[in-house]
Write a protein that holds these residues in place. Structure first.
Motif, PDB file in Angstrom:
ATOM      1  N   SER A  67      -0.161  -0.147   1.834  1.00 35.50           N
ATOM      2  CA  SER A  67      -0.454   0.905   0.943  1.00 35.50           C
ATOM      3  C   SER A  67      -0.628   0.435  -0.484  1.00 35.50           C
ATOM      4  CB  SER A  67       0.915   1.860   0.968  1.00 35.50           C
ATOM      5  OG  SER A  67       2.051   1.363   0.330  1.00 35.50           O
ATOM      6  N   LEU A  68      -0.149  -0.887  -0.810  1.00 38.34           N
ATOM      7  CA  LEU A  68      -0.468  -1.453  -2.117  1.00 38.34           C
ATOM      8  C   LEU A  68      -1.742  -1.906  -1.964  1.00 38.34           C
ATOM      9  CD1 LEU A  68       2.873  -3.138  -2.951  1.00 38.34           C
ATOM     10  CD2 LEU A  68       2.213  -1.044  -3.722  1.00 38.34           C
ATOM     11  N   VAL A  69      -1.989  -2.712  -1.022  1.00 37.04           N
ATOM     12  CA  VAL A  69      -3.319  -3.272  -0.838  1.00 37.04           C
ATOM     13  C   VAL A  69      -4.426  -2.098  -0.764  1.00 37.04           C
ATOM     14  CG1 VAL A  69      -4.990  -4.626   0.547  1.00 37.04           C
ATOM     15  CG2 VAL A  69      -2.756  -5.203   0.502  1.00 37.04           C
ATOM     16  N   SER A  70      -4.248  -1.056  -0.222  1.00 32.34           N
ATOM     17  CA  SER A  70      -5.149   0.146   0.284  1.00 32.34           C
ATOM     18  C   SER A  70      -5.191   0.652  -1.250  1.00 32.34           C
ATOM     19  CB  SER A  70      -4.482   1.128   0.875  1.00 32.34           C
ATOM     20  OG  SER A  70      -5.486   2.338   1.063  1.00 32.34           O
ATOM     21  N   GLN A  71      -4.398   0.592  -2.161  1.00 29.64           N
ATOM     22  CA  GLN A  71      -4.419   1.603  -3.501  1.00 29.64           C
ATOM     23  C   GLN A  71      -5.281   0.558  -4.297  1.00 29.64           C
ATOM     24  OE1 GLN A  71      -0.851   2.457  -5.894  1.00 29.64           O
ATOM     25  NE2 GLN A  71      -1.773   1.639  -7.571  1.00 29.64           N
ATOM     26  N   ALA A  72      -4.969  -0.717  -4.201  1.00 27.80           N
ATOM     27  CA  ALA A  72      -5.797  -1.963  -5.170  1.00 27.80           C
ATOM     28  C   ALA A  72      -7.363  -1.968  -4.535  1.00 27.80           C
ATOM     29  CB  ALA A  72      -5.217  -3.095  -4.911  1.00 27.80           C
ATOM     30  N   ARG A  73      -7.637  -1.621  -3.410  1.00 34.67           N
ATOM     31  CA  ARG A  73      -8.889  -1.656  -2.999  1.00 34.67           C
ATOM     32  C   ARG A  73      -9.721  -0.231  -3.221  1.00 34.67           C
ATOM     33  NH1 ARG A  73     -10.476  -5.771   1.164  1.00 34.67           N
ATOM     34  NH2 ARG A  73      -8.630  -7.143   1.390  1.00 34.67           N
ATOM     35  N   SER A  74      -8.898   0.816  -3.178  1.00 32.16           N
ATOM     36  CA  SER A  74      -9.389   2.025  -3.406  1.00 32.16           C
ATOM     37  C   SER A  74      -9.691   2.429  -4.869  1.00 32.16           C
ATOM     38  CB  SER A  74      -8.413   3.377  -3.045  1.00 32.16           C
ATOM     39  OG  SER A  74      -7.382   3.052  -3.709  1.00 32.16           O
ATOM     40  N   ALA A  75      -8.995   1.545  -5.712  1.00 31.13           N
ATOM     41  CA  ALA A  75      -9.289   1.579  -7.224  1.00 31.13           C
ATOM     42  C   ALA A  75     -10.786   1.062  -7.474  1.00 31.13           C
ATOM     43  CB  ALA A  75      -8.361   0.767  -8.147  1.00 31.13           C
TER      44      ALA A  75
END
Length: 799
Positions: free
Chosen positions: A148-156
């Protein structure tokens, strides 16, 4: 298979082939080859071929080759030779996988690009803090996962792309884009590293970290730092973590001495390589003893003591406030609870924290008292102009008489027993854990390091170890104008004078290998100071091989000029005009005025400045002077020297331009070395070193064998002065001379200027040259040097 299939060139030199076979046979018996080979004799290819042959042989227990070197130029040479091997492997062979080890600053995408507030100065502290916060976010047991952290960073990044007509502002490094922004992402109010989060997401719960590597490293051949960054960051994962994951799976690892011999680095990062399945190649092995001595010595600075006192106070105060019934904020109450919980879990008491704080505070006061008293004694008016102060050593015992040091005695008189010394490291680690939990700042805590040094200070003996206070010039405007702390960085230093046990114990962890250099002679001294004699006593073979210059003798002339000894007693200061200086000026000028580039090695940078000024008056050639400067300045100087018209390059024999630098082809036509570069014998540390070597290696194990520089010969007993000072100095001189002839077509002149190289006498160093060099370096008087040089350069027979 045979080693010929691995060898990267069409034909080896005869001695190369013999060396490869010897290394293979010795390694199969769990032993080491000690190899001295002249520059250009192919030692790098020899060692790599033998090691890779063992790794690729299915009947061998070796799984990898680890290459250690102290010189960047040589690291590049191993990389080049590994590429050559891969380029010439049989068609049906897969490439030999390899990895070059570097630090976090070289591979962290943020540090490389100097974004997100990270650069080479703070990358280690910032990295550790970000990693810990990333792990804490994932480990809280809530909905937060690494994915979820990776997803957040990529979605930003995606969100930015949707809102920007010019496209997303990807962080780019090593020539490739990453999937993240240049800014550090946050989860709530907590920063985290997306590259490390991706690594954690890919990491199998109970599997090998190699399963988290998203690229096929087996087919890459040599993976250099830029390759590693490009392959890793492009997938969004942490390059430094990838380096650790791949480390024990590649066939060749190239690194620095500290990767194996620094106690912290070896235990935390490269420990997986330290076993009997590793074939070791230790290059520039003549530097093994001094470099490891530095790595296994330690010191604690006055500023670190001050900061440790502050850290201890920040941990103690919340509990004291609560115990005193003082009104406290909620944060203070929480801190007190945190401190009590950590202390209970760590088996460290509040009284121990207070005692250590008192000890550190009193130790600083004692340090202040001793430094002030010393300066008052040697320079009573020192407060009048702090800029005129020099570096100082303050011995804490007679350096020539092993005994308990004065700081240890002082501590006992003040009531600090062995407990406070011995427990300091454990207490320091506890303090760091508390502060890291309570404070958000990414900062390396100093108390664990202070505690480690205090513990070592107490545990180590007083024969092999020497303790002193070191004053090193610096400048701190925040300190009072009449305080020595404005002008000095003061350290309590613990020097390991005899690191042979540390070297031998570490070598024993490897399966076998090759220790090599162009300057290892006398081999009996090298074996002794590097702990190899101990390994042989334990039943592991140590085989010596010496390869001289196999190139045409008619292409070189080698002279030992019988000039007065270039010692301070003979030459005086650089500004003096005397017979000794005139002889040296004339001799160097005679060599330097001949065609081609000329390298001049002097015992110090001050003497280098002197001879440069002389040569500028006498020569038409440009004269370049090396100074004690950074790598960028040194590289620029090398570029100037190699380009354009003939020049003279003057440097200190203790600089970086006389070892490991490749002066191949027509880059160098002559090298001249003045004097024997023995380090300052008046230094207390040097005296302690000589005494320790006398006691360790003298004929009767005591100081009775102490000498002043000569004699000893053969494989028998040698004095501490010889072992600790003379032999390393001659190796330095030989390294500089060896820059000239590096190939069969190269032509050049090698000149030692100092009677100690030219003749046998009570303080001669000629015996420390290998027999072949003693035969080649023909003695010549100063007045005959010009004639001898003319005969060589005119193509006539050499003397």
């Amino acid at each position: 298979m045979t080693w010929e299939s691995v060898f990267g060139h069409a034909e080896p030199y005869p001695e190369q082939a013999a060396g490869i076979e010897t290394a293979i046979e010795t390694a199969d018996d769990g032993g080491f080859v000690v190899l001295e080979g002249a520059c250009g004799t192919g030692k790098t290819m020899l060692a790599l071929t033998a090691g890779i042959d063992r790794v690729r042989d299915p009947d061998s227990d070796y799984e990898r080759v680890v290459v250690l070197t102290s010189v960047k130029q040589q690291l590049r040479q191993f990389e080049d030779d590994l590429r050559t091997i891969n380029d010439n492997l049989p068609d049906d062979w897969r490439p030999v996988s390899g990895l070059t080890l570097v630090g976090k600053a070289d591979v962290c995408p943020y540090s490389r690009e100097r974004v997100a507030g990270i650069d080479e100065k703070n990358v280690y502290d910032r990295c550790e803090g970000l990693r810990e916060r990333t792990r804490n976010l994932v480990g809280d047991g809530g909905d937060t996962t690494a994915a979820s952290l990776v997803s957040q960073a990529r979605s930003a990044q995606t969100g930015l792309a949707d809102s920007s007509s010019s496209g997303p502002d990807y962080l780019e490094t090593a020539g490739d884009p990453t999937p993240y922004l240049p800014e550090m992402p946050e989860y709530g109010d907590t920063e985290f590293c997306p590259f490390y989060a991706q690594f954690l997401d890919d990491l199998p719960e109970d599997g090998d970290p190699i399963e988290a590597v998203p690229f096929d490293f087996d087919s890459q051949g040599l993976i250099e730092p830029d390759d590693l960054v490009s392959l890793s960051a492009g997938f969004g994962t942490c390059p430094h973590s990838m380096m650790g994951a791949v480390l024990s799976h590649v066939e060749v690892v190239v690194g620095n001495y500290y990767h194996a011999f620094d106690p912290t680095t070896a235990s935390t990062f490269t420990g997986a390589l330290l076993d009997d399945s590793t074939f070791l190649v230790c290059d520039e092995a003549h530097m093994l003893e001094p470099r490891v001595r530095d790595l296994v010595s330690d010191a604690v600075g006055d500023v670190s003591l001050r900061d440790a006192e502050s850290e201890l106070t920040r941990v103690i105060q919340p509990v004291e406030f609560e115990d005193d019934g003082a009104k406290s904020t909620g944060a203070q109450t929480m801190d007190a609870q945190l401190v009590r919980a950590e202390l209970e879990e760590s088996d460290v008491t509040l009284s121990e924290l207070k005692e250590l704080r008192s000890f550190v505070r009193d130790l600083r006061e004692e340090l202040d008292r001793r430094v002030t008293a010393h300066l008052d004694h040697v320079q009573p008016d020192w407060r009048a102009d702090l800029t005129q102060l020099d570096d100082h050593e303050l011995p804490l015992r007679d350096p020539e008489v092993p005994a308990t040091d004065e700081i240890t005695e002082w501590a006992g008189e003040e009531g600090y027993d062995g407990g406070v010394w011995a427990r300091a490291e454990i207490i320091g680690s506890t303090v760091a854990r508390i502060l890291n939990s309570a404070e958000e700042e990414d900062k390396k805590r100093v108390t664990p390091g202070v505690g480690r040094v205090l513990g070592e200070w107490y545990r180590q003996d007083h024969e092999r170890y020497f303790r002193e206070i070191e004053l090193e010039r610096t400048w701190d405007e925040t300190q009072p104008p009449d305080s020595w702390r404005r002008a000095y960085n003061a350290r309590l230093a613990l020097h390991n004078c005899v690191p042979s046990d540390a070297i031998g114990d570490r070598l024993a962890e490897f399966g076998g290998g090759v220790l090599m250099s162009a300057t290892l002679e006398p081999l009996d001294v090298f074996r002794r100071v590097s702990g190899l004699d101990y390994l042989e006593e334990e039943g592991r073979p140590v085989v010596e091989r010496t390869f001289g210059l196999g190139f045409p003798e008619e292409n070189r002339a080698s002279f030992a000029v019988d000039a007065p000894k270039f010692t301070y007693g003979n030459r005086g200061s650089p500004g003096e005009d005397n017979e000794t200086r005139r002889v040296y000026a004339d001799s160097v000028a005679e060599v330097a005025r001949r065609p081609g580039n000329v390298l001049v090695g002097m015992p110090s940078y001050g003497e280098a400045e002197w001879i440069a000024s002389v040569l500028r008056e006498r020569l038409d050639k440009p004269v370049l002077v090396d100074e004690s400067s950074d790598d960028v300045a040194t590289e620029s100087l090398k570029t100037d020297f190699f380009g354009g018209q003939d020049k003279v390059l003057v440097t200190s024999l203790r600089g970086t331009l006389t070892e490991g630098v490749d002066y191949r082809g027509d880059r160098l036509s002559a090298a001249v070395v003045c004097g024997v570069p023995i380090i300052n014998t008046a230094s207390p540390r040097t005296k302690a070193l000589v005494t320790a070597y006398d006691r360790e290696f003298g004929s009767d194990g005591s100081a009775a064998g102490r000498g002043t520089g000569g004699g000893g010969g053969g494989g028998g007993s040698r004095s501490g002065f010889e072992t600790a000072l003379t032999v390393p100095a001659v190796r330095k001189a030989r390294q500089a001379i060896g820059r000239v002839i590096r190939g069969s077509d190269e032509v050049g002149v090698r000149v030692f200027v100092d009677g100690r190289y030219a003749r046998e006498s009570w303080n001669s160093v000629r015996e420390y040259l290998p027999e072949e060099e003693r035969e080649e370096f023909r003695p010549v008087s100063p007045d005959m040097l010009s004639f001898a040089l003319d005969r060589f350069w005119d193509g006539e027979a050499s003397l």
